[in-house]
Design an enzyme around this catalytic site. Structure first.
Site, mmCIF file in Angstrom:
data_model
loop_
_atom_site.group_PDB
_atom_site.id
_atom_site.type_symbol
_atom_site.label_atom_id
_atom_site.label_comp_id
_atom_site.label_asym_id
_atom_site.label_seq_id
_atom_site.Cartn_x
_atom_site.Cartn_y
_atom_site.Cartn_z
ATOM 1 N N LEU A 144 1.265 -39.015 -92.346
ATOM 2 C CA LEU A 144 1.615 -40.097 -91.417
ATOM 3 C C LEU A 144 0.772 -41.347 -91.645
ATOM 4 C CD1 LEU A 144 2.312 -38.262 -88.029
ATOM 5 C CD2 LEU A 144 3.755 -38.546 -90.045
ATOM 6 N N GLY A 155 -3.161 -31.421 -87.158
ATOM 7 C CA GLY A 155 -3.536 -32.369 -86.112
ATOM 8 C C GLY A 155 -2.765 -32.078 -84.841
ATOM 9 N N ASP A 166 8.635 -42.181 -81.593
ATOM 10 C CA ASP A 166 7.918 -41.643 -82.768
ATOM 11 C C ASP A 166 8.637 -40.442 -83.392
ATOM 12 O OD1 ASP A 166 5.865 -43.432 -83.056
ATOM 13 O OD2 ASP A 166 4.443 -42.313 -81.813
ATOM 14 N N THR A 178 -9.674 -28.529 -82.866
ATOM 15 C CA THR A 178 -9.912 -28.176 -81.459
ATOM 16 C C THR A 178 -8.770 -27.303 -80.959
ATOM 17 O OG1 THR A 178 -11.002 -30.300 -81.154
ATOM 18 C CG2 THR A 178 -10.377 -29.120 -79.144
ATOM 19 N N LYS A 190 -0.401 -46.060 -73.595
ATOM 20 C CA LYS A 190 0.828 -45.256 -73.690
ATOM 21 C C LYS A 190 1.083 -44.391 -72.458
ATOM 22 C CE LYS A 190 1.242 -45.121 -78.697
ATOM 23 N NZ LYS A 190 1.547 -44.286 -79.857
ATOM 24 N N SER A 219 -1.700 -55.003 -85.902
ATOM 25 C CA SER A 219 -0.403 -54.317 -85.765
ATOM 26 C C SER A 219 0.613 -54.875 -86.764
ATOM 27 C CB SER A 219 0.122 -54.508 -84.340
ATOM 28 O OG SER A 219 1.446 -54.024 -84.257
HETATM 29 P P1 NAP Z 1 -5.236 -38.997 -82.228
HETATM 30 O O1 NAP Z 1 -4.384 -38.889 -81.019
HETATM 31 O O2 NAP Z 1 -6.612 -39.543 -82.127
HETATM 32 O O3 NAP Z 1 -5.324 -37.522 -82.892
HETATM 33 C C1 NAP Z 1 -6.090 -37.302 -84.033
HETATM 34 C C2 NAP Z 1 -5.952 -35.862 -84.476
HETATM 35 O O4 NAP Z 1 -6.675 -35.707 -85.704
HETATM 36 C C3 NAP Z 1 -6.561 -34.857 -83.509
HETATM 37 O O5 NAP Z 1 -5.818 -33.660 -83.580
HETATM 38 C C4 NAP Z 1 -7.957 -34.656 -84.058
HETATM 39 O O6 NAP Z 1 -8.482 -33.372 -83.792
HETATM 40 C C5 NAP Z 1 -7.720 -34.751 -85.541
HETATM 41 N N1 NAP Z 1 -8.920 -35.235 -86.237
HETATM 42 C C6 NAP Z 1 -9.509 -36.449 -86.095
HETATM 43 N N2 NAP Z 1 -10.588 -36.537 -86.901
HETATM 44 C C7 NAP Z 1 -10.687 -35.357 -87.563
HETATM 45 C C8 NAP Z 1 -11.609 -34.826 -88.521
HETATM 46 N N3 NAP Z 1 -12.628 -35.556 -88.963
HETATM 47 N N4 NAP Z 1 -11.395 -33.581 -88.972
HETATM 48 C C9 NAP Z 1 -10.343 -32.832 -88.525
HETATM 49 N N5 NAP Z 1 -9.454 -33.274 -87.607
HETATM 50 C C10 NAP Z 1 -9.615 -34.523 -87.131
HETATM 51 O O7 NAP Z 1 -4.515 -39.882 -83.341
HETATM 52 P P2 NAP Z 1 -2.947 -40.146 -83.533
HETATM 53 O O8 NAP Z 1 -2.557 -41.351 -82.795
HETATM 54 O O9 NAP Z 1 -2.217 -38.889 -83.288
HETATM 55 O O10 NAP Z 1 -2.890 -40.544 -85.088
HETATM 56 C C11 NAP Z 1 -3.134 -39.574 -86.089
HETATM 57 C C12 NAP Z 1 -2.771 -40.153 -87.457
HETATM 58 O O11 NAP Z 1 -1.380 -40.480 -87.492
HETATM 59 C C13 NAP Z 1 -3.513 -41.443 -87.783
HETATM 60 O O12 NAP Z 1 -3.822 -41.440 -89.148
HETATM 61 C C14 NAP Z 1 -2.513 -42.516 -87.489
HETATM 62 O O13 NAP Z 1 -2.708 -43.677 -88.276
HETATM 63 C C15 NAP Z 1 -1.217 -41.839 -87.868
HETATM 64 N N6 NAP Z 1 -0.049 -42.360 -87.164
HETATM 65 C C16 NAP Z 1 0.988 -42.837 -87.904
HETATM 66 C C17 NAP Z 1 2.108 -43.307 -87.282
HETATM 67 C C18 NAP Z 1 3.236 -43.827 -88.118
HETATM 68 O O14 NAP Z 1 4.164 -44.438 -87.586
HETATM 69 N N7 NAP Z 1 3.216 -43.604 -89.409
HETATM 70 C C19 NAP Z 1 2.209 -43.300 -85.889
HETATM 71 C C20 NAP Z 1 1.138 -42.808 -85.152
HETATM 72 C C21 NAP Z 1 0.000 -42.336 -85.798
HETATM 73 P P3 NAP Z 1 -9.189 -33.000 -82.379
HETATM 74 O O15 NAP Z 1 -8.089 -32.617 -81.444
HETATM 75 O O16 NAP Z 1 -10.067 -31.868 -82.749
HETATM 76 O O17 NAP Z 1 -9.920 -34.229 -81.948
#
Ligand code: NAP
Length: 279
Positions: free
Chosen positions: A219, A124, A99, A150, A63, A12
């Site tokens: 992101l 996403g 967020d 999805t 969370k 982290s």
């Molecule tokens: P999450 O809840 O696991 O959601 C992931 C999303 O990406 C889902 O919609 C998933 O689709 C889709 N996905 C995953 N693998 C995929 C693939 N191979 N092809 C197509 N779609 C795919 O993750 P999250 O926490 O939202 O995080 C998502 C991203 O945001 C990550 O890269 C994370 O590092 C980043 N993030 C950044 C911050 C920041 O402060 N900058 C904060 C939070 C997250 P399905 O619904 O089909 O599974």
């Protein structure tokens, strides 16, 4: 004292960000990482209460789990069913989700961009996407289209935007003012599936749909320049990575815990140095 609970928390960046902020603000505070696995959320909140910890960040997998242990939820946390920050208000523990506010503050800082009236596409539909969808709708976006592999999760995310939310396919990127990548595609080590260019880099949408005049906010912050950002910049779009959202959501938490304004430059410099060190 403040800290982060979750599992894993070893990588982290939050301790680096907040400790830099405390130091720059001259506050005698410290921020610590607590590894708390699934099932430990309620116990960690009880510990916060009894130990007098002033603020907690909450990350995966806690969370949603911490919610029943809290006294109150702020509206964003309630709508999202996810808490990423706990603060004290009149002795009560309040769950918030910073967020969305962090994302909007990053857009404003990076591009002076106000989503009011804008056509937005979010790629996403997971936790980060849901926070962004809600924030964009509350900020007055004209439309918030969710593109996701999805359909059911896309529908759930789009519903957070009410009347301006809808599910779309990747073609919708063409007409967007703002495109947000909230999938892990392009993240270092994610091993994502390329949707364009066969064996090319993992991209969440086809780059030929992106053009100048658009903002593409990824992101992801590891790497700092993602394949999507490279492709979008090559086509004249303005781009940003996820560091802004990360630092600005931390800033919202910092204010709620300390009542002080954080030194954002000090926080960003600390993250840059840490990422350089890790690389
Ligand atoms: P999450 O809840 O696991 O959601 C992931 C999303 O990406 C889902 O919609 C998933 O689709 C889709 N996905 C995953 N693998 C995929 C693939 N191979 N092809 C197509 N779609 C795919 O993750 P999250 O926490 O939202 O995080 C998502 C991203 O945001 C990550 O890269 C994370 O590092 C980043 N993030 C950044 C911050 C920041 O402060 N900058 C904060 C939070 C997250 P399905 O619904 O089909 O599974």
């Amino acid at each position: 004292m403040a800290g982060v609970i979750g599992d894993p928390i070893g990588h982290s960046l939050s301790p680096v960000i907040h400790n830099a902020g405390f130091l720059a603000a001259g506050l005698d505070w410290i921020y610590v990482g607590f590894g708390v696995p699934s099932g430990g959320g309620a116990g960690a909140i009880a510990g916060m209460r009894s130990l007098g910890i002033e603020g907690l960040s909450v990350t995966m997998p806690l969370k949603a789990e911490v919610i029943p242990a809290l006294d109150e939820l702020e509206p964003d946390a309630e709508a999202l069913g996810a808490v990423n920050c706990v603060h004290r208000r009149d002795g009560r523990l309040v769950g918030a989700n910073t967020d969305g506010a962090g994302f909007l503050a990053g857009l404003s800082a990076d591009f002076d961009f106000d989503p009011s009236g804008a056509r937005c596409v979010v790629l996403g539909a997971g936790g980060a996407a849901r926070a962004v969808v809600l924030a964009l709708a509350r900020a007055g976006a004209r439309s918030v289209q969710v593109v996701n592999r999805t359909r059911s999760t896309a529908e759930a995310a789009a519903s957070l935007a009410g009347a301006v939310g809808s599910v779309a396919d990747a073609d919708s990127v063409t007409d967007a003012d703002l495109v947000v990548n909230a999938t892990p595609l392009g993240m270092h080590g994610a091993g994502g599936v390329a949707t364009a260019g066969g064996d090319g880099p993992a991209l969440p949408c086809e780059p030929q749909r992106i053009g100048s005049g658009q903002i593409v906010a990824d992101l992801i912050y590891h790497p700092l320049r993602t394949p999507l950002m490279e492709a979008a910049a090559a086509r004249g779009a303005r781009t940003s990575n996820g560091l802004s959202m990360l630092v600005h959501q931390a800033a919202v938490a910092f204010r709620s815990w300390t009542g002080a304004d954080p030194d954002l430059e000090a926080m960003v410099a600390a993250v840059d140095a840490e990422l350089g060190h890790r690389a």
